[in-house]
Design a protein around this motif. Structure first.
Motif, PDB file in Angstrom:
ATOM      1  N   SER A 169      54.513  62.196  86.411  1.00 52.59           N
ATOM      2  CA  SER A 169      53.822  61.814  87.636  1.00 52.59           C
ATOM      3  C   SER A 169      53.079  63.025  88.180  1.00 52.59           C
ATOM      4  O   SER A 169      53.298  64.160  87.733  1.00 52.59           O
ATOM      5  CB  SER A 169      54.820  61.310  88.686  1.00 52.59           C
ATOM      6  OG  SER A 169      55.725  62.340  89.053  1.00 52.59           O
ATOM      7  N   GLY A 170      52.200  62.765  89.167  1.00 52.45           N
ATOM      8  CA  GLY A 170      51.423  63.841  89.764  1.00 52.45           C
ATOM      9  C   GLY A 170      50.039  63.936  89.162  1.00 52.45           C
ATOM     10  O   GLY A 170      49.674  63.207  88.229  1.00 52.45           O
ATOM     11  N   ALA A 171      49.267  64.886  89.685  1.00 52.30           N
ATOM     12  CA  ALA A 171      47.875  65.046  89.271  1.00 52.30           C
ATOM     13  C   ALA A 171      47.684  66.169  88.267  1.00 52.30           C
ATOM     14  O   ALA A 171      46.551  66.433  87.851  1.00 52.30           O
ATOM     15  CB  ALA A 171      46.999  65.307  90.490  1.00 52.30           C
ATOM     16  N   ASP A 181      48.414  75.074  85.197  1.00 53.01           N
ATOM     17  CA  ASP A 181      48.317  73.620  85.221  1.00 53.01           C
ATOM     18  C   ASP A 181      47.005  73.136  84.622  1.00 53.01           C
ATOM     19  O   ASP A 181      45.954  73.768  84.780  1.00 53.01           O
ATOM     20  CB  ASP A 181      48.411  73.103  86.649  1.00 53.01           C
ATOM     21  CG  ASP A 181      49.809  73.226  87.228  1.00 53.01           C
ATOM     22  OD1 ASP A 181      50.773  73.248  86.426  1.00 53.01           O
ATOM     23  OD2 ASP A 181      49.937  73.298  88.458  1.00 53.01           O
ATOM     24  N   ALA A 182      47.069  71.977  83.969  1.00 48.79           N
ATOM     25  CA  ALA A 182      45.886  71.211  83.596  1.00 48.79           C
ATOM     26  C   ALA A 182      45.800  70.015  84.534  1.00 48.79           C
ATOM     27  O   ALA A 182      46.827  69.444  84.928  1.00 48.79           O
ATOM     28  CB  ALA A 182      45.978  70.748  82.149  1.00 48.79           C
ATOM     29  N   ALA A 183      44.578  69.626  84.900  1.00 48.70           N
ATOM     30  CA  ALA A 183      44.375  68.600  85.915  1.00 48.70           C
ATOM     31  C   ALA A 183      43.925  67.279  85.296  1.00 48.70           C
ATOM     32  O   ALA A 183      43.063  67.252  84.408  1.00 48.70           O
ATOM     33  CB  ALA A 183      43.338  69.080  86.926  1.00 48.70           C
ATOM     34  N   PHE A 184      44.503  66.182  85.797  1.00 50.26           N
ATOM     35  CA  PHE A 184      44.031  64.852  85.443  1.00 50.26           C
ATOM     36  C   PHE A 184      42.723  64.598  86.191  1.00 50.26           C
ATOM     37  O   PHE A 184      42.643  64.797  87.409  1.00 50.26           O
ATOM     38  CB  PHE A 184      45.064  63.800  85.839  1.00 50.26           C
ATOM     39  CG  PHE A 184      46.252  63.717  84.928  1.00 50.26           C
ATOM     40  CD1 PHE A 184      46.457  62.591  84.148  1.00 50.26           C
ATOM     41  CD2 PHE A 184      47.166  64.754  84.847  1.00 50.26           C
ATOM     42  CE1 PHE A 184      47.560  62.502  83.300  1.00 50.26           C
ATOM     43  CE2 PHE A 184      48.265  64.679  84.008  1.00 50.26           C
ATOM     44  CZ  PHE A 184      48.464  63.553  83.229  1.00 50.26           C
ATOM     45  N   ALA A 189      45.493  58.992  83.542  1.00 48.17           N
ATOM     46  CA  ALA A 189      46.678  58.669  84.339  1.00 48.17           C
ATOM     47  C   ALA A 189      47.925  58.803  83.482  1.00 48.17           C
ATOM     48  O   ALA A 189      47.854  58.937  82.254  1.00 48.17           O
ATOM     49  CB  ALA A 189      46.565  57.251  84.891  1.00 48.17           C
ATOM     50  N   TRP A 190      49.069  58.758  84.133  1.00 48.50           N
ATOM     51  CA  TRP A 190      50.341  58.815  83.419  1.00 48.50           C
ATOM     52  C   TRP A 190      50.676  57.449  82.833  1.00 48.50           C
ATOM     53  O   TRP A 190      50.303  56.403  83.379  1.00 48.50           O
ATOM     54  CB  TRP A 190      51.460  59.253  84.349  1.00 48.50           C
ATOM     55  CG  TRP A 190      51.389  60.704  84.718  1.00 48.50           C
ATOM     56  CD1 TRP A 190      50.897  61.240  85.863  1.00 48.50           C
ATOM     57  CD2 TRP A 190      51.815  61.801  83.903  1.00 48.50           C
ATOM     58  NE1 TRP A 190      50.981  62.612  85.834  1.00 48.50           N
ATOM     59  CE2 TRP A 190      51.545  62.991  84.644  1.00 48.50           C
ATOM     60  CE3 TRP A 190      52.385  61.925  82.644  1.00 48.50           C
ATOM     61  CZ2 TRP A 190      51.830  64.258  84.156  1.00 48.50           C
ATOM     62  CZ3 TRP A 190      52.678  63.185  82.150  1.00 48.50           C
ATOM     63  CH2 TRP A 190      52.404  64.332  82.892  1.00 48.50           C
ATOM     64  N   ALA A 199      49.862  61.244  78.752  1.00 48.22           N
ATOM     65  CA  ALA A 199      48.619  60.984  79.471  1.00 48.22           C
ATOM     66  C   ALA A 199      47.950  59.779  78.841  1.00 48.22           C
ATOM     67  O   ALA A 199      47.875  59.658  77.612  1.00 48.22           O
ATOM     68  CB  ALA A 199      47.702  62.190  79.394  1.00 48.22           C
ATOM     69  N   ASN A 200      47.439  58.882  79.680  1.00 45.77           N
ATOM     70  CA  ASN A 200      46.785  57.672  79.197  1.00 45.77           C
ATOM     71  C   ASN A 200      45.291  57.734  79.482  1.00 45.77           C
ATOM     72  O   ASN A 200      44.862  58.157  80.557  1.00 45.77           O
ATOM     73  CB  ASN A 200      47.367  56.438  79.875  1.00 45.77           C
ATOM     74  CG  ASN A 200      46.794  55.165  79.285  1.00 45.77           C
ATOM     75  OD1 ASN A 200      47.034  54.853  78.124  1.00 45.77           O
ATOM     76  ND2 ASN A 200      46.034  54.437  80.079  1.00 45.77           N
TER      77      ASN A 200
END
Length: 371
Positions: A169-171, A181-184, A189-190, A199-200
């Motif tokens: 979960s999270g961004a 961190d890598a960002a969505f 999304a998860w 990651a989806n």
């Protein structure tokens, strides 16, 4: 301390980073009484060089033998150098990043009885040729290293990034190597696919596009590297689907992906920063959808080839491949082509690993059980 007899066959290797061109900066040498028995160095015009001299006198005697690379030094970049003196053949050889770069005839070698020196040399009895930069992992051998050994030294693997995607979960998702961190982004999304957090990606372009963008790993894509990931493809449709790449302004340097025209997994190495085209290395077997598959792509700069592995097993190779150094970030779920975000992955990705250097076949066989 004296390490090798320079009158007999020997080899020397080191990782070096030269920050400034000029003079004869020496990374590794071994002292005689008045001059060095050998010098692993750079030339004033910015070429890598391995030097030996006729005798232990001021000025090095009448013969200065140098094997000098054709390609120029890349300042500020870590480079692997290996040099050998083959006493039986009367030859000196220089390898740059595992590939033979130069060789020359040399006769009349003599024994330098002094200490090994790092970042300097001896000339006319004076310490000279200090190396502006850094030197690491220096090795000396009392024998000739053959080409495969020089390549293996240059291709030693170091894990540079590992995104397990185990947060759920999270961004963002954390790189276990650097803690960054890598960002969505976009529609990324998860998800949980077959009870695995991942990651989806929707497989959609334009407003439906999504990717996970992470800091650039510490590697050069004109050097050897390895990239791997678990992928869960929803369908073998008619569009390319990239699981992992590096961004760049116009073209991704590499893409670990699905190729629709072949219905196979593929590792792509693009031709250059501003030139459309690339080398595709397809896997031998057809793609499998709806389940987790482990993919590994390898670019071997010393061999000038690229390879692909599926579920830890060798699946294909192509020779004559030349990598180039992209400058962009890590991109999971897509890639860049002609300056656009393209090839959106349609499914889930997890367990992304990026290495500088090449993993061996045995190491790659272990990757699917490490995540």
């Amino acid at each position: 301390m004296t390490v090798v007899d320079t009158a007999q066959s020997f080899s020397v290797s080191a990782w070096v980073r030269l920050d400034q061109i000029g003079a004869w900066p020496c990374a590794v040498s071994q002292d005689g009484k008045r001059t060095s028995g050998f010098q692993l160095q750079a030339s004033p015009d910015g070429k890598w060089s391995f030097a030996m001299f006729a005798s232990d006198v001021d000025g090095g005697g009448p013969v200065h033998t140098r094997a000098i690379s054709n390609e120029s030094v890349q300042t500020g970049a870590w480079t692997h150098l290996t040099a050998s003196y083959d006493q039986a053949a009367g030859r000196v050889r220089l390898y740059v990043n595992g590939a033979l770069a130069a060789e020359a005839a040399h006769a009349g070698a003599w024994t330098a009885t002094g200490d090994v020196q790092i970042v300097g040399a001896l000339w006319n009895g004076t310490r000279v040729d200090y190396f502006p930069g850094a030197v690491d992992d220096v090795r000396l051998y009392q024998r000739v290293l053959v080409p495969s050994e020089a390549a293996a030294l240059a291709n030693q693997s170091v894990l540079r990034a590992h995104y397990a995607f185990d947060e759920g979960s999270g961004a963002t998702t954390k790189d276990d190597v650097t803690g960054k961190d890598a960002a969505f982004t976009g529609t990324a999304a998860w998800t949980e696919a077959d009870d695995e957090k991942a990651a989806n990606f929707t497989g959609l372009a334009d407003s439906g596009y999504g990717a996970v963008i992470g800091p650039r790993p510490e590697l050069r894509t004109d050097r050897s590297y390895t990239v791997s990931a678990f992928v869960h493809l929803n369908a073998a449709d008619d569009a390319p689907r990239t699981a992992v790449s590096l961004r760049d302004a116009n073209y991704s340097p590499f893409m670990l992906q699905y190729r629709p025209e072949l219905k196979k997994w593929s590792f792509l190495v693009s031709i250059g920063a501003n030139q459309e085209g690339g080398w595709w290395i397809p896997a031998e077997s057809d793609v499998v959808t709806g389940e987790w598959v482990h993919l590994t792509g390898v670019y071997d700069n010393a061999a000038k080839e690229a390879r692909i592995y599926v579920n830890g097993r060798y699946a294909g190779r192509l020779g004559g491949v030349t990598g180039w150094n992209g400058t962009g970030e890590l991109m999971i779920g897509g890639s860049v082509w002609v300056g656009r975000n393209v090839d959106p992955f349609n499914g889930a990705v997890r367990g992304v690993r990026v290495y500088s250097g090449t993993l061996t076949d045995n190491q790659i066989r272990q990757l699917p059980v490490q995540d």
